[in-house]
Design an enzyme around this catalytic site. Sequence first.
Site, PDB file in Angstrom:
ATOM      1  N   CYS A  23      76.682  19.120  74.198  1.00 21.77           N
ATOM      2  CA  CYS A  23      77.540  17.959  74.429  1.00 21.77           C
ATOM      3  C   CYS A  23      76.820  16.880  75.239  1.00 21.77           C
ATOM      4  CB  CYS A  23      78.793  18.393  75.175  1.00 21.77           C
ATOM      5  SG  CYS A  23      79.769  19.621  74.295  1.00 21.77           S
ATOM      6  N   GLY A  50      77.132  15.395  70.227  1.00 20.09           N
ATOM      7  CA  GLY A  50      78.403  16.008  69.866  1.00 20.09           C
ATOM      8  C   GLY A  50      79.292  15.033  69.135  1.00 20.09           C
ATOM      9  N   ASN A 125      78.520  19.784  79.843  1.00 19.01           N
ATOM     10  CA  ASN A 125      77.484  20.029  78.843  1.00 19.01           C
ATOM     11  C   ASN A 125      76.851  21.371  79.174  1.00 19.01           C
ATOM     12  OD1 ASN A 125      74.142  18.701  78.274  1.00 19.01           O
ATOM     13  ND2 ASN A 125      75.397  19.955  76.941  1.00 19.01           N
ATOM     14  N   GLY A 126      76.891  22.291  78.227  1.00 23.61           N
ATOM     15  CA  GLY A 126      76.330  23.613  78.467  1.00 23.61           C
ATOM     16  C   GLY A 126      77.311  24.686  78.065  1.00 23.61           C
ATOM     17  N   TYR A 265      64.466  18.913  69.211  1.00 19.30           N
ATOM     18  CA  TYR A 265      65.484  18.367  68.329  1.00 19.30           C
ATOM     19  C   TYR A 265      66.624  17.643  69.036  1.00 19.30           C
ATOM     20  CZ  TYR A 265      69.530  18.410  65.152  1.00 19.30           C
ATOM     21  OH  TYR A 265      70.628  18.071  64.421  1.00 19.30           O
TER      22      TYR A 265
END
Length: 526
Positions: A23, A50, A125-126, A265
């Site tokens: 995210c 996201g 995020n995570g 990526y």
Amino acid sequence: MPRGDGRLSHDLDPQRPGPQDACGVFGVWAPGEEVAKLTYFGLYALQHRGQEAAGIAVSDGSGVVVYKDLGLVAQVFDEPTLASLRGHLAIGHARYSTTGGSTWENAQPTIRATPAGTTIALAHNGNLVNTAQLAREATARGLNSDGATSDTALVTMLLASRPDLSVEAAALEVLPTLRGAFSFVFMDETTLYAARDAHGVRPLVLGRMERGWVVASETAALDIVGASVVREVEPGELIAIDEHGLRSARFAAPEPKGCLFEYVYIARPDTTIAGRNIHAARVQIGRQLAKEHPVEADLVIPVPESGTPAAIGYAEGSGITYGAGLMKNSYVGRTFIQPSQTLRQLGIRLKLNPLRENVRGKRLVVVDDSIVRGNTQRAIVRMLREAGALEVHVRISSPPVTWPCFYGIDFATRAELLANGLDNEGIRRSIGADTLGYVSLAGLIAATEQPKTRLCRACFDGEYPIELPAGNLIGKHVLEGVDKRVVADSGTAGAPHDHEAGADRSAPGAHPLVASPGGGDALHRP
């Protein structure tokens, strides 16, 4: 899933998604600025991380309001909505679900009222790995999850469950109990907070504006709002920003293990992580690929967009001409209109089309960032051969992905990972390439300019830096299962559920947080 900015992710075949992104989080404290619009543009820069849901929380000092919904940032927000979100601090989130299903209840920021009347909104995020344990502890304390099944909602609930402490003090108690990967931005009525797990798995950076401060998942989001990079939020650090300035506290000793796949990526090429520009790192990976896996060919082409920098590097390192061989539809975005069966059978042709004049009669080197299930590469090789390519040599700018990620990237299960069951020759035959070469793990690490010991490489080598729980108490839908088990064990199965998002029924006198159908959570005070 197609990226919201038109860039392609691995979901070229909608029925078989590849690795989905972590995210994106953003936070700003800037009195006198239009913080909701700043957050909107910050999230726009992070849309690649996201595309399932987006949300913004704002405060004017007297109350916190959250507006969120499923969809891309540009689909969720319009000018009137942003104009209505007034305040001096805000946080935002662009979601890909890694814990909890893709539902409105699990969209972020999450919001919760404390018994003392303070409101907490949080974006994450995570991915935590001790979510089931935390959920059981919360249930034992009589805390109500109100239908949300994300680790983020659980953390917000835990922060709000300490009425005798300030939000900052509560964070310093709660954060050390969390195990896994987390980069948080959260807020109450007056203060912006940011925290990063002790391993710093997911990125988080601090920026300075003329009239305030910004925190974001990537430096590219700072650039878009005109903020200058100050530094990264350190692993194990909690930052608080309010009218008195910025202060920092440690809740854990740092043990850096930054995600190696960010360099391959996830992160934008114009982002910098740990002092290393991502585009430069990917070009260097391409050069290393050319050194490790040379081949006689006529043209080097990327799989756009994620393969482009490494393809440039491969061409530089090999001396083979770089060119375009595949064109993408720049406006794929995310559509809610499903293609007909006829169009679905075309597969990736909806997203990519070969430049026949460029590839006909050529020996091609096709550079991509990773192979997960192999469906994308198989379809591309077939398409290029049909367009007249004489040879197709596939080069991959990461080692084989053989292990799943539990720290914020939703890879396939290990059983579905192509490299888990096949050797290099087996994979080459499976995708139909003439030759196949992966960059070595050592070569990839060298391109990051980071020591091996400071990187999480688990998806490539299976060495997980954060201990995983025993049994099956892990995974995207762990809380759905835990919630069911806890309800059954407590003898309350069938009890009615309160669907007011964020309302903490365990807290007498807490102000209810009422969810509106349009996607907003608003704090209504009597």
